[in-house]
Design a protein around this motif. Sequence first.
Motif, mmCIF file in Angstrom:
data_model
loop_
_atom_site.group_PDB
_atom_site.id
_atom_site.type_symbol
_atom_site.label_atom_id
_atom_site.label_comp_id
_atom_site.label_asym_id
_atom_site.label_seq_id
_atom_site.Cartn_x
_atom_site.Cartn_y
_atom_site.Cartn_z
ATOM 1 N N GLU A 18 0.812 -1.221 0.000
ATOM 2 C CA GLU A 18 0.000 0.000 0.000
ATOM 3 C C GLU A 18 0.849 1.276 0.000
ATOM 4 O O GLU A 18 0.329 2.356 -0.253
ATOM 5 C CB GLU A 18 -0.928 0.027 1.225
ATOM 6 N N ILE A 19 2.140 1.156 0.306
ATOM 7 C CA ILE A 19 2.964 2.369 0.389
ATOM 8 C C ILE A 19 3.725 2.579 -0.915
ATOM 9 O O ILE A 19 4.026 1.631 -1.638
ATOM 10 C CB ILE A 19 3.918 2.347 1.613
ATOM 11 N N GLU B 211 7.953 6.068 0.083
ATOM 12 C CA GLU B 211 7.631 5.730 1.465
ATOM 13 C C GLU B 211 8.352 4.454 1.888
ATOM 14 O O GLU B 211 8.814 4.341 3.028
ATOM 15 C CB GLU B 211 6.119 5.551 1.636
ATOM 16 N N PHE B 212 8.493 3.492 0.971
ATOM 17 C CA PHE B 212 9.174 2.240 1.278
ATOM 18 C C PHE B 212 10.649 2.499 1.608
ATOM 19 O O PHE B 212 11.194 1.932 2.554
ATOM 20 C CB PHE B 212 9.034 1.261 0.110
ATOM 21 N N ASN C 96 -0.811 6.547 8.970
ATOM 22 C CA ASN C 96 -1.608 6.105 10.105
ATOM 23 C C ASN C 96 -2.849 5.331 9.680
ATOM 24 O O ASN C 96 -3.434 4.614 10.476
ATOM 25 C CB ASN C 96 -1.944 7.294 10.989
ATOM 26 N N ASP C 97 -3.236 5.471 8.407
ATOM 27 C CA ASP C 97 -4.341 4.669 7.899
ATOM 28 C C ASP C 97 -3.969 3.180 7.932
ATOM 29 O O ASP C 97 -4.826 2.329 8.158
ATOM 30 C CB ASP C 97 -4.719 5.106 6.480
ATOM 31 N N LEU C 98 -2.692 2.880 7.736
ATOM 32 C CA LEU C 98 -2.238 1.483 7.749
ATOM 33 C C LEU C 98 -1.953 0.992 9.168
ATOM 34 O O LEU C 98 -1.960 -0.213 9.418
ATOM 35 C CB LEU C 98 -1.002 1.325 6.866
ATOM 36 N N VAL C 99 -1.724 1.915 10.098
ATOM 37 C CA VAL C 99 -1.508 1.530 11.501
ATOM 38 C C VAL C 99 -2.755 0.823 12.021
ATOM 39 O O VAL C 99 -2.666 -0.173 12.736
ATOM 40 C CB VAL C 99 -1.155 2.755 12.372
ATOM 41 N N LYS C 100 -3.920 1.318 11.650
ATOM 42 C CA LYS C 100 -5.187 0.708 12.083
ATOM 43 C C LYS C 100 -5.277 -0.737 11.598
ATOM 44 O O LYS C 100 -5.670 -1.630 12.343
ATOM 45 C CB LYS C 100 -6.369 1.534 11.543
ATOM 46 N N MET C 101 -4.912 -0.980 10.348
ATOM 47 C CA MET C 101 -4.946 -2.349 9.816
ATOM 48 C C MET C 101 -4.015 -3.258 10.614
ATOM 49 O O MET C 101 -4.362 -4.402 10.907
ATOM 50 C CB MET C 101 -4.553 -2.354 8.333
ATOM 51 N N LEU C 102 -2.855 -2.732 10.964
ATOM 52 C CA LEU C 102 -1.889 -3.527 11.727
ATOM 53 C C LEU C 102 -2.380 -3.784 13.143
ATOM 54 O O LEU C 102 -2.185 -4.871 13.682
ATOM 55 C CB LEU C 102 -0.528 -2.831 11.732
ATOM 56 N N SER C 103 -3.042 -2.799 13.746
ATOM 57 C CA SER C 103 -3.561 -3.011 15.092
ATOM 58 C C SER C 103 -4.661 -4.065 15.076
ATOM 59 O O SER C 103 -4.803 -4.841 16.015
ATOM 60 C CB SER C 103 -4.045 -1.706 15.722
ATOM 61 N N ASP C 104 -5.424 -4.125 13.984
ATOM 62 C CA ASP C 104 -6.437 -5.168 13.844
ATOM 63 C C ASP C 104 -5.812 -6.562 13.753
ATOM 64 O O ASP C 104 -6.451 -7.559 14.072
ATOM 65 C CB ASP C 104 -7.318 -4.918 12.615
ATOM 66 N N MET C 105 -4.546 -6.611 13.311
ATOM 67 C CA MET C 105 -3.823 -7.888 13.234
ATOM 68 C C MET C 105 -3.179 -8.254 14.562
ATOM 69 O O MET C 105 -2.535 -9.289 14.676
ATOM 70 C CB MET C 105 -2.700 -7.806 12.197
ATOM 71 N N GLY C 106 -3.282 -7.382 15.550
ATOM 72 C CA GLY C 106 -2.701 -7.690 16.848
ATOM 73 C C GLY C 106 -1.443 -6.922 17.162
ATOM 74 O O GLY C 106 -0.807 -7.158 18.181
#
Length: 192
Positions: free
Chosen positions: A13-14, A18-19, A77-87
């Motif tokens: 997604e980045i 950004e990578f 930070n939009d991707l931080v949410k996805m990662l937090s959903d993964m634990g």
Amino acid sequence: MADEEKLADILDEISDEEFTTFKWHLKKETWNGIDPIKPTKLQRAERLDLVDLMVQKYQLGGAATVMANMMKKISRNDLVKMLSDMGAVVEAPAPAPAASSASPADSVSKLTSVRSQLVAKISAPVLQQLLDTMLEKRILNDSEMELGNLNKSDRARQVVDMVRNKGSKASSALIAALCEVDPCLAEELKLQ
């Protein structure tokens, strides 16, 4: 889908820029007493290689947490949410202040003072969310939303300038929307 595949999907997604920044931050990231991945291993690592390196170094849960930390550093930070959903263990951002926390007269000058930093650091998905919010609040109209084939930085510059030119109420609304959509960036820019 395996969790490694989810991490790879998130890295996809980045942007390439950004990578590169992500890898630069990663070479300095110590997590849970584990030393950073060696720069020589990171130097030529592509996205899938990077997922493997992170899982080998930090285990799966640690890799998700480290990735979340790196996403914060590159203002995704939009991707931080996805990662937090993964634990991933992600620090909760400070609550967004009420829109009235800054005096309306200060909002135009505040937006002006952070304009160049905002343009440089805002991610494309966050910019799109801000555009949508400005349209919903009728601060921008349909014709102002059409920014053509401008790159992300020029689009951000246009949005900030259009909103600033509409005065303090519009500027306050943009600041409040940014605090809600990307509290980490808003905090970094001292807009909270």
